[in-house]
Design an enzyme around this catalytic site. Structure first.
Site, PDB file in Angstrom:
ATOM      1  N   LYS A   1      -9.857  -6.751   9.248  1.00 25.68           N
ATOM      2  CA  LYS A   1     -10.107  -6.844  10.292  1.00 25.68           C
ATOM      3  C   LYS A   1      -9.923  -5.734  11.071  1.00 25.68           C
ATOM      4  CE  LYS A   1      -6.134  -8.857  12.794  1.00 25.68           C
ATOM      5  NZ  LYS A   1      -6.391 -10.542  13.253  1.00 25.68           N
TER       6      LYS A   1
ATOM      7  N   HIS B   1       0.734  -1.488   0.092  1.00 22.66           N
ATOM      8  CA  HIS B   1      -0.094   0.204  -0.288  1.00 22.66           C
ATOM      9  C   HIS B   1       0.582   1.577   0.230  1.00 22.66           C
ATOM     10  CE1 HIS B   1      -3.523  -2.876   0.674  1.00 22.66           C
ATOM     11  NE2 HIS B   1      -4.350  -1.184   0.861  1.00 22.66           N
TER      12      HIS B   1
END
Length: 183
Positions: A102, A37
């Site tokens: 999550k 990322h």
């Protein structure tokens, strides 16, 4: 009963998903974690083309373990999503349709989700071996030097997840704890 979605996910699919819905995803998803990322975000900041097309895609925050015999990947549980929060809005603005991970997300990510009509799925932490059974194949797309953090394409079948935050910003991390307060 779980909603079955065939990927790529459509705007209509996203519109019909509500926070708390159980979902089974079938099709292809991208993978990536912190290091990947960061590299993608740096390219965006520099105005350069990404090595992958994120438009219309879902990305799973995962770093799989080595595959056991008979499996495409080893245990492949979700990574804590907050670590991608700095980078997610830029990817959502480029057409990423959703994320799988999550944990809760920042206000900036949720605002970008609402702005772009995207969805955030929660995969079940602690169920890495079970999740691996739904991954039928993998292909490294870029950043192979990052090892488990390389960007991959998974072919998944009945990948289990829950809509944690829907495209309207409804958020199970805010609504559900209230239901179970004792005091």
């Amino acid at each position: 009963m779980a909603k079955k979605i065939t990927l790529p996910i459509t705007n209509e699919d996203i519109k019909n998903l509500k926070s708390g819905d159980s979902v089974l995803l079938t099709g292809t998803i991208l993978t990536g974690r912190d290091a990947a990322h960061k590299r993608l975000f740096e390219l965006i900041e520099q105005g350069k083309e990404l090595p992958i097309n994120v438009n219309g895609e879902l990305i799973y925050y995962v770093g799989p373990a080595p595959a056991k015999e008979g499996y495409a990947v080893g245990p492949a549980g979700p990574t804590s999503s907050y670590r991608m929060d700095k980078y997610a809005p830029a990817l959502l603005d480029l057409g990423l349709k959703g994320m799988i991970g999550k944990g809760a997300r920042s206000k900036e990510v949720i605002d970008a989700m609402v702005r772009n009509k995207c969805v955030y799925f929660a995969a079940i932490g602690g169920a890495a071996a079970l999740i691996a059974k739904s991954i039928k194949s993998e292909e490294i797309l870029c950043y192979e030097d990052l090892g488990t953090e390389a960007v991959r394409r998974y072919v998944v079948e009945d990948f289990p997840c829950i809509v944690a935050i829907d495209c309207e910003g409804n958020n199970v991390y805010e609504t559900e704890p209230v239901k179970y307060r004792v005091f």
